[in-house]
Design a protein around this motif. Structure first.
Motif, PDB file in Angstrom:
ATOM      1  N   UNK A  89       0.826  -1.206   0.000  1.00  0.00           N
ATOM      2  CA  UNK A  89       0.000   0.000   0.000  1.00  0.00           C
ATOM      3  C   UNK A  89       0.860   1.256   0.000  1.00  0.00           C
ATOM      4  N   UNK A  90       2.029   1.182   0.670  1.00  0.00           N
ATOM      5  CA  UNK A  90       2.937   2.323   0.678  1.00  0.00           C
ATOM      6  C   UNK A  90       3.397   2.618  -0.755  1.00  0.00           C
ATOM      7  N   UNK A  91       3.785   1.566  -1.490  1.00  0.00           N
ATOM      8  CA  UNK A  91       4.273   1.838  -2.848  1.00  0.00           C
ATOM      9  C   UNK A  91       3.124   2.278  -3.750  1.00  0.00           C
ATOM     10  N   UNK A  92       1.942   1.723  -3.509  1.00  0.00           N
ATOM     11  CA  UNK A  92       0.768   2.214  -4.246  1.00  0.00           C
ATOM     12  C   UNK A  92       0.529   3.685  -3.944  1.00  0.00           C
ATOM     13  N   UNK A  93       0.714   4.035  -2.688  1.00  0.00           N
ATOM     14  CA  UNK A  93       0.485   5.418  -2.272  1.00  0.00           C
ATOM     15  C   UNK A  93       1.462   6.344  -2.984  1.00  0.00           C
ATOM     16  N   UNK A 146      -3.904  12.757   3.638  1.00  0.00           N
ATOM     17  CA  UNK A 146      -3.554  11.484   3.001  1.00  0.00           C
ATOM     18  C   UNK A 146      -2.262  10.923   3.580  1.00  0.00           C
ATOM     19  N   UNK A 147      -1.259  11.810   3.729  1.00  0.00           N
ATOM     20  CA  UNK A 147       0.042  11.348   4.218  1.00  0.00           C
ATOM     21  C   UNK A 147      -0.048  10.824   5.650  1.00  0.00           C
ATOM     22  N   UNK A 148      -0.760  11.564   6.472  1.00  0.00           N
ATOM     23  CA  UNK A 148      -0.929  11.100   7.855  1.00  0.00           C
ATOM     24  C   UNK A 148      -1.662   9.766   7.890  1.00  0.00           C
ATOM     25  N   UNK A 149      -2.636   9.659   7.002  1.00  0.00           N
ATOM     26  CA  UNK A 149      -3.463   8.451   7.010  1.00  0.00           C
ATOM     27  C   UNK A 149      -2.657   7.225   6.579  1.00  0.00           C
ATOM     28  N   UNK A 150      -1.821   7.373   5.547  1.00  0.00           N
ATOM     29  CA  UNK A 150      -1.050   6.204   5.109  1.00  0.00           C
ATOM     30  C   UNK A 150      -0.015   5.832   6.183  1.00  0.00           C
ATOM     31  N   UNK A 151       0.518   6.857   6.835  1.00  0.00           N
ATOM     32  CA  UNK A 151       1.483   6.581   7.916  1.00  0.00           C
ATOM     33  C   UNK A 151       0.788   5.795   9.028  1.00  0.00           C
ATOM     34  N   UNK A 161      -5.056  -3.691  -6.752  1.00  0.00           N
ATOM     35  CA  UNK A 161      -4.455  -2.563  -7.469  1.00  0.00           C
ATOM     36  C   UNK A 161      -5.439  -1.400  -7.466  1.00  0.00           C
ATOM     37  N   UNK A 162      -4.896  -0.206  -7.577  1.00  0.00           N
ATOM     38  CA  UNK A 162      -5.831   0.930  -7.675  1.00  0.00           C
ATOM     39  C   UNK A 162      -6.623   0.794  -8.972  1.00  0.00           C
ATOM     40  N   UNK A 163      -7.899   1.084  -8.918  1.00  0.00           N
ATOM     41  CA  UNK A 163      -8.715   0.991 -10.133  1.00  0.00           C
ATOM     42  C   UNK A 163      -8.269   2.075 -11.093  1.00  0.00           C
ATOM     43  N   UNK A 164      -7.933   1.678 -12.320  1.00  0.00           N
ATOM     44  CA  UNK A 164      -7.508   2.670 -13.309  1.00  0.00           C
ATOM     45  C   UNK A 164      -8.670   3.588 -13.618  1.00  0.00           C
ATOM     46  N   UNK A 165      -8.314   4.801 -13.999  1.00  0.00           N
ATOM     47  CA  UNK A 165      -9.385   5.747 -14.237  1.00  0.00           C
ATOM     48  C   UNK A 165     -10.243   5.200 -15.365  1.00  0.00           C
ATOM     49  N   UNK A 166     -11.481   5.440 -15.234  1.00  0.00           N
ATOM     50  CA  UNK A 166     -12.454   4.767 -16.071  1.00  0.00           C
ATOM     51  C   UNK A 166     -12.567   5.444 -17.434  1.00  0.00           C
ATOM     52  N   UNK A 167     -12.630   4.650 -18.464  1.00  0.00           N
ATOM     53  CA  UNK A 167     -12.781   5.191 -19.807  1.00  0.00           C
ATOM     54  C   UNK A 167     -14.265   5.413 -20.075  1.00  0.00           C
TER      55      UNK A 167
END
Ligand SMILES: Nc1ncnc2c1ncn2[C@@H]1O[C@H](COP(=O)(O)OP(=O)(O)O)[C@@H](O)[C@H]1O
Ligand SMILES: [Mg+2]
Lengths: 255, 447
Positions: free
Chosen positions: B12-16, B35-40, B69-75
């Motif tokens: 999740x860190x690398x995804x972040x 966001x940063x505080x939350x991932x920490x 994986x993060x869902x790619x932005x939708x086409x």
């Protein structure tokens, strides 16, 4: 129409019916009388297919078919109807919805077209009038919060809608005042015909003043100890059930 | 054990970090600090295990184990209006999200009263940063809950609704979350913020549906702030793929004399966890939480509710029902806190479970913590099967056994369904319940 031969049934190994024999022909009205706890309701429930009771011996033929082999819903579809002594309350299911589902499943089984909501309503109206039943009962959940009398009337109303060939009325008179009794009995009488039959279960003679039976049977300790014409009911009223006790002992001895 | 947790956090860190890069110039904003505080915080906590009291009966190991994986932005051309038509209600303001991404094309918002917003959160963050910033993440605590932390870390979009004082929004707002399928096993983290002004009214529907039977994670957080005297009716329908995971967290913050009703209908996924927390933080507020879960096969549906009576003279009513078939599992935890100040609280909780198979199970736990002395609090839980006498009665009138069971099961669900006031939603629910009962029956027949 109905032939009960040496029927034994019970719950958890306790025998309640000890060899009932009874034959009912079309067009007849039979009354089954007997003291509390003698097995009248058990007999009625076994005929309707209640699985809580085990049949240990005997046979029941209904229009020549083995009734005990049939699922309860198939018995109803074949024209058997039980008016319960204690109709169960079903919260959340409207009387109207329930009856329409019942009628249509029976009609479907008989190859008749299902009734739509409009026709059903009209049909109902006519049947309700006939029993002087309050329309509002139809929109309420099945039997929920109904008074004792309303429950009994609702049973007969269902009978009027489903038009059975063989109706078994289990203590339909209890909880009814004299006016209600007359209305219900009138309803039953109007439904009588040469093609159908009625078994009236009661432990008072009262109802039999209105629904005149062709035969009266006395059930004691799970067995019919005496049968006769309508005058037997009066005799019972006069002498009480103790009078039949001796009959039962005789029956046991001769068995 | 620790090794795997660290690996997970690395995932999740690398995804972040990738997510951060995709945000470009936005990384100085206060949202980004969140966001940063939350991932920490997520990295510190990791996913909960069943040792955590809050997750004791819900083993989310399958979620922790999966590298979503993060869902790619939708086409825009991926999903057409006709694909989502079965889930759409006409006469609503509609915001549609595909795999968590806002779809302008599929959304439809009619003319709104002045200063009223029904839009996606990303737009609101851009156009109304102050209004959003005042409330965003102020109610849902990411430091206590790993899923909320993950949602805050990947916070990007969702719905934003703002109803100004004295506005009664006539049409309901429908938030439609569609999982459209993807080659990867994806996660989406929608974030909704709903604010109602004084004396305002809002009817809100959230639905979570899928177009394909894939495995994915929906991890949504919804914050709802009710102004004084405002009335919010909130229906949530959740019917995910049976391979999917749904973690839905709702935080409700009620100000004086506000009235909040939630009807949460859950058909589950593989694992579905619905958490709803309502804080009654001013006198005279009223909160009603209703829930209905229908699970079959191996599904797990978990409902955690908390009603926090912080101030006096507030009422809460809670009715949660479950219908469990197959080898499914239900979890219900209903907390009611009555704080020291909260005299004259009237709280009622009811939890009823209907088990349709011998292998279905429920863990139910009412949890009342009362610190005030002049209060009325009741709770009751029942677990049962269909009534044999009722079944017999219906059958004795010619109704088939299966139909009799369906009628009674439907009646059990009926009092929750009846609380949904949006007619087309109610009809949809009834159809879905009938379909679900059929599925359960089939699974039993083929056993
Ligand atoms: N489901 C049951 N379980 C146990 N005992 C029963 C059950 N049903 C009936 N009995 C017993 O069988 C006997 C006959 O009952 P019932 O058929 O109801 O009599 P009646 O209708 O003639 O008053 C009673 O002793 C009653 O207690
Ligand atoms: Mg009886």
């Amino acid at each position: 129409m109905l032939e009960i031969k040496n029927l034994h049934a019970g719950v958890n190994g306790n025998e309640i019916l000890n060899g009932v024999n009874l034959t009912v022909k079309t067009g007849e009205v039979h009354a089954i009388m007997g003291p509390n706890g003698s097995g009248k309701s058990t007999l009625a429930q076994v005929l309707a297919g209640r699985e809580a009771y085990n049949v240990t011996e005997g046979q029941v033929l209904y229009e020549g078919k083995d009734l005990l082999e049939m699922a309860p819903e198939d018995r109803a579809r074949e024209g058997l109807f039980l008016a319960f002594q204690y109709p169960v309350e079903i919260p959340g299911v409207s009387n109207m919805y329930f009856l329409k589902a019942a009628l249509n499943s029976i009609r479907k089984y008989r190859g008749q077209e299902e009734m739509d909501a409009v026709d059903f309503l009209a049909f109902n109206k006519q049947r309700m009038k006939f029993l002087e039943m309050d329309q509002s009962l139809l929109n309420r959940p099945v039997n929920e919060g109904f008074s004792g009398g309303e429950k009994k009337r609702n049973e007969i109303f269902q009978m009027a809608v489903l038009q059975p060939k063989l109706a078994i009325l289990d203590e339909t008179d209890s909880g009814l005042d004299i006016d209600a009794l007359r209305i219900v009995a009138d309803g039953v009488n109007k439904l009588r015909s040469k093609e159908n039959a009625v078994i009236v279960v009661t432990h008072y003679q009262r109802l039999l003043n209105y629904i005149i039976p062709d035969f009266v049977h006395v059930l004691v300790d799970g067995r019919i100890v005496k049968s006769g014409g309508k005058e037997l009911a009066l005799e019972l009223e006069e002498k009480g059930y103790d009078w039949t006790k001796g009959e039962n002992e005789k029956a046991v001895v001769s068995a | 054990m620790i090794q795997t947790t660290e690996q997970k956090n690395n995932w999740y860190q690398s995804n972040f970090e990738m997510f951060e890069k995709s945000l470009n110039g936005e990384s100085n904003s206060s949202t980004h600090a969140l966001r940063r505080n939350a991932i920490a915080r997520f990295n510190e906590m990791g996913f909960p295990t069943t040792k955590n009291e809050e997750w004791r009966f819900t083993n989310i190991a399958p979620i922790a184990k999966t590298n979503f994986k993060p869902a790619l932005s939708y086409a825009a051309n991926q999903v057409a209006l006709k694909d989502i038509e079965p889930f759409v209600f006409h006469g609503t303001h509609r915001l549609v999200f595909i795999n968590g991404h806002f779809s302008k094309e599929l959304s439809s918002v009619s003319i709104l009263p002045k200063r009223t917003f029904v839009e996606n959160l990303a737009t609101a963050l851009k156009n109304s940063p102050e209004l959003v910033g005042k409330h965003l993440a102020k109610y849902s605590k990411y430091d206590e809950n790993a899923f909320t932390a993950l949602n805050a870390a990947f916070l990007k979009d969702g719905a934003f609704i703002y109803i100004p004082d004295s506005i009664v929004l006539e049409q309901p707002v429908h938030l439609l979350y569609v999982s459209a399928g993807s080659e990867d096993t994806v996660a989406s983290h929608p974030r909704n913020l709903i604010i109602t002004g004084k004396h305002s009214q809002l009817s809100l529907v959230e639905s979570y549906v899928c177009l394909t039977e894939d495995s994915y994670l929906t991890n949504v957080v919804t914050e709802i702030v009710l102004g004084e005297h405002s009335v919010v009716e909130h229906d949530k329908l959740q019917i995910e793929s049976e391979k999917a995971y749904h973690v839905g967290t709702i935080h409700v913050y009620q100000q004086g004399k506000s009235n909040y009703t939630s009807n949460s209908i859950s058909f589950g996924g593989s694992i579905a966890r619905n958490t709803i927390t309502a804080v009654l933080d001013a006198e005279g507020s009223e909160c009603t939480l209703n829930g209905l879960s229908l699970a079959t096969h191996q599904q797990l549906v978990d409902n955690h509710t908390t009603i926090d009576h912080a101030k006096p003279h507030c009422n809460s009513h809670e009715l949660y029902k479950s219908i469990l078939d197959g080898k499914s599992k239900g979890v219900f935890n209903g907390k009611i806190f009555v704080r020291k100040d909260a005299q004259k609280t009237d709280a009622k909780q009811t939890n009823k479970t209907l088990l349709l198979s011998d292998e279905a199970t429920i863990d139910t736990k009412p949890q009342l913590e009362i610190f005030a002395d002049d209060v009325k609090c009741t709770h009751g839980a029942t677990v049962g099967q269909l009534d044999a006498e009722q079944i017999f009665y219906l059958r004795s009138r010619g109704i088939a056994l299966t139909t009799a069971k369906d009628i009674l099961t439907f009646a059990f669900a009926g009092d929750v369904v009846a609380r949904v006031h949006i007619e087309p939603l109610k009809e949809q629910l009834e159809a879905l319940i009938h379909a679900r009962l059929g599925e359960g029956r089939q699974s039993r027949d083929t056993q």
